[in-house]
Design a protein around this motif. Structure first.
Motif, PDB file in Angstrom:
ATOM      1  N   VAL A  51       4.306  -6.331 -21.049  1.00 32.76           N
ATOM      2  CA  VAL A  51       5.214  -6.094 -19.924  1.00 32.76           C
ATOM      3  C   VAL A  51       6.625  -6.577 -20.264  1.00 32.76           C
ATOM      4  O   VAL A  51       7.617  -5.871 -20.034  1.00 32.76           O
ATOM      5  CB  VAL A  51       4.688  -6.809 -18.657  1.00 32.76           C
ATOM      6  CG1 VAL A  51       5.786  -6.917 -17.605  1.00 32.76           C
ATOM      7  CG2 VAL A  51       3.481  -6.083 -18.094  1.00 32.76           C
TER       8      VAL A  51
ATOM      9  N   PHE B 268       7.945  -2.186 -15.936  1.00 27.88           N
ATOM     10  CA  PHE B 268       7.122  -3.371 -15.694  1.00 27.88           C
ATOM     11  C   PHE B 268       5.770  -2.978 -15.110  1.00 27.88           C
ATOM     12  O   PHE B 268       4.713  -3.403 -15.595  1.00 27.88           O
ATOM     13  CB  PHE B 268       7.883  -4.298 -14.735  1.00 27.88           C
ATOM     14  CG  PHE B 268       7.133  -5.536 -14.333  1.00 27.88           C
ATOM     15  CD1 PHE B 268       7.303  -6.719 -15.025  1.00 27.88           C
ATOM     16  CD2 PHE B 268       6.266  -5.515 -13.240  1.00 27.88           C
ATOM     17  CE1 PHE B 268       6.619  -7.871 -14.648  1.00 27.88           C
ATOM     18  CE2 PHE B 268       5.575  -6.655 -12.860  1.00 27.88           C
ATOM     19  CZ  PHE B 268       5.756  -7.845 -13.570  1.00 27.88           C
TER      20      PHE B 268
ATOM     21  N   LEU C 101       1.920  -2.952 -16.563  1.00 29.62           N
ATOM     22  CA  LEU C 101       1.040  -3.867 -15.841  1.00 29.62           C
ATOM     23  C   LEU C 101      -0.337  -3.266 -15.574  1.00 29.62           C
ATOM     24  O   LEU C 101      -1.332  -3.988 -15.498  1.00 29.62           O
ATOM     25  CB  LEU C 101       1.705  -4.278 -14.521  1.00 29.62           C
ATOM     26  CG  LEU C 101       1.161  -5.505 -13.804  1.00 29.62           C
ATOM     27  CD1 LEU C 101       1.272  -6.751 -14.683  1.00 29.62           C
ATOM     28  CD2 LEU C 101       1.902  -5.722 -12.488  1.00 29.62           C
TER      29      LEU C 101
END
Length: 199
Positions: free
Chosen positions: A120, A165, A169
């Motif tokens: 990430v 992100f 994730l």
């Protein structure tokens, strides 16, 4: 996963085909930037990395980008290249976690947590820099021709960063879970526990 050259090529072709099919069939627009879409096609690519190593992961990612350039309309012709950059950036964090796991003897849960965290971080940070550079450039490299200016970057970059992100994730844990299920089913040794992990 120890495989012959022919088996490796077959798996790379299979995972590439799966990535392309998923890319063409499953997508959900991000509510905060509708031209960005949440998809699951990166999972087979990360799976190639985890099962077969860095060479296969990059091979599947590159083949996927080439096929998409040919068969899927893009807002930018260079779009698949930016997707490829995002995936490679994510690989950096995943491989870093695997190398540390090998030295320290981490368990699966710890590896998953650290691998996801580093993936990430590397994807979000590297792609924020890339986007800051390319977005204001003229078409077909960037969106400057369509009105994206340097002054708009402070508003756009956090949203695009959040997108990167969140994609990492869920992509990394999904790929890890599938790899673990396959390794358990066929009694395979995880790649991070063998010499030359990721090669």
């Amino acid at each position: 996963m120890q495989v012959s050259k022919s088996r490796r090529l077959s798996l790379e072709a299979l995972l590439t085909a799966l990535a392309v099919i998923l890319n063409l069939t499953i997508s959900f627009p991000a509510p905060y930037l509708t031209y960005l879409t949440y998809e699951v096609w990166e999972v087979p690519i990360v799976l190639a990395l985890l099962m077969l190593g860095l060479r296969s992961g990059v091979t599947v990612a590159v083949l996927n980008s080439i096929v998409l350039e040919l068969v899927k309309p893009q807002a930018l012709p260079t779009g698949p290249l930016y997707n490829l950059a995002a995936i490679v950036a994510m690989f950096v964090g995943i491989l870093a976690a695997q190398r540390v796991a090998k030295r320290r003897g981490w368990g699966v849960v710890t590896l998953l947590a650290i691998s996801t965290s580093l993936g990430v971080i590397t994807r979000t940070s590297i792609m924020t820099v890339v986007n800051a550079i390319v977005l204001p450039l003229p078409y077909p490299i960037g969106f400057g021709t369509f009105g994206v200016t340097v002054s708009q970057l402070p508003a756009l970059l956090p949203l695009i960063g959040f997108f990167n992100f969140t994609v990492a994730l869920y992509t990394i844990p999904l790929a890890h879970s599938i790899q673990k299920a396959i390794a358990t089913r066929y009694r395979l040794t995880p790649i991070y526990s063998r010499p030359q992990a990721g090669v």
